[in-house]
Design an enzyme around this catalytic site. Structure first.
Site, mmCIF file in Angstrom:
data_model
loop_
_atom_site.group_PDB
_atom_site.id
_atom_site.type_symbol
_atom_site.label_atom_id
_atom_site.label_comp_id
_atom_site.label_asym_id
_atom_site.label_seq_id
_atom_site.Cartn_x
_atom_site.Cartn_y
_atom_site.Cartn_z
ATOM 1 N N CYS A 54 15.332 -0.910 1.253
ATOM 2 C CA CYS A 54 15.218 -1.844 2.377
ATOM 3 C C CYS A 54 16.589 -2.166 2.971
ATOM 4 O O CYS A 54 16.729 -2.313 4.188
ATOM 5 C CB CYS A 54 14.528 -3.121 1.923
ATOM 6 N N ARG A 131 5.839 -0.436 3.770
ATOM 7 C CA ARG A 131 6.734 -0.182 4.905
ATOM 8 C C ARG A 131 5.895 0.194 6.125
ATOM 9 O O ARG A 131 5.618 1.367 6.375
ATOM 10 C CB ARG A 131 7.705 0.949 4.571
#
Length: 218
Positions: A54, A131
């Site tokens: 991330c 995601r």
């Protein structure tokens, strides 16, 4: 629709329909999705703050901020973390990597937005959003959805390419083929009559009657 293990009825926005509006707290203060009407919105979720994949994505989107702003795109990040966690992570990215995160991050600790947009996939995780990435046009219409596994970061340049392709399709009423990049020929709609098929426009190149392309003006 059956409920999943979390007792949540999954939902999923649909392409070319209005994107669900919502209100949320972000690192830039309160916001509503409808606040950004008139802009393209790129909203993406990440599984958790202070995680390595991330972090690379946030650095990538931060680096692309100027190019996206030039395309009239508003970036929005999101995870199931508190605004305090987001703020601490943003500070850490600035301190450790020298990258300023210049866009809001939604604090979805109650999972309201994640549920609304189908970001919760129990087979992947019961406690984190996958995601997911959504592109919403200036009229508030959902134009693209992408889902990635927890293990794999997104290609930021592909996201930018898709936005440019969508904007080109809207502006010129054309389609863009595989691997299209700005400046490449675009695909025009095939003829709908025999007369049109036998007399194509002069600015169009046809490989076959149904496959015609043209080059757009610079």
């Amino acid at each position: 629709m059956e409920m999943n293990d979390m007792g949540i009825t999954p939902t999923l926005p649909r392409l070319n329909e209005p994107a669900p509006d919502f209100e949320a707290i972000t690192t830039f203060g309160p916001m509503k999705l409808s606040d950004y009407r008139g802009k393209w919105v790129l909203m993406y979720s990440h599984p958790a703050d202070f995680t390595p994949v991330c972090t690379t994505e946030f650095i990538g989107f931060a680096d692309a901020q100027e190019e996206l702003a030039a395309l009239n795109v508003q970036l929005l990040g999101l995870s199931i973390d508190s605004v305090f966690s987001h703020l601490a992570w943003v500070h850490a990215i600035q301190e450790k990597f020298g990258k300023h995160v210049p866009f809001p991050i939604i604090a979805d600790i109650d999972m309201k937005v994640s549920r609304l947009y189908g970001m919760l996939h129990p087979a992947a995780s019961n406690t984190q959003a996958v995601r997911a990435l959504f592109i919403i046009d200036p009229e508030g219409i959902m134009r693209l959805m992408m889902y990635y596994p927890m293990t794999t970061g997104r290609n930021i340049q592909e996201v930018i390419r898709v936005i440019k392709a969508l904007q080109t399709a809207d502006a010129y009423k054309v389609n863009t083929g595989a691997n299209w990049q700005p400046g490449d020929p675009v695909i025009v709609s095939p003829p709908k009559t025999v007369v049109a098929m036998d007399s194509p426009n002069q600015d169009v190149t046809c490989t076959d009657w149904y496959f015609c392309t043209k080059t757009l003006p610079e």
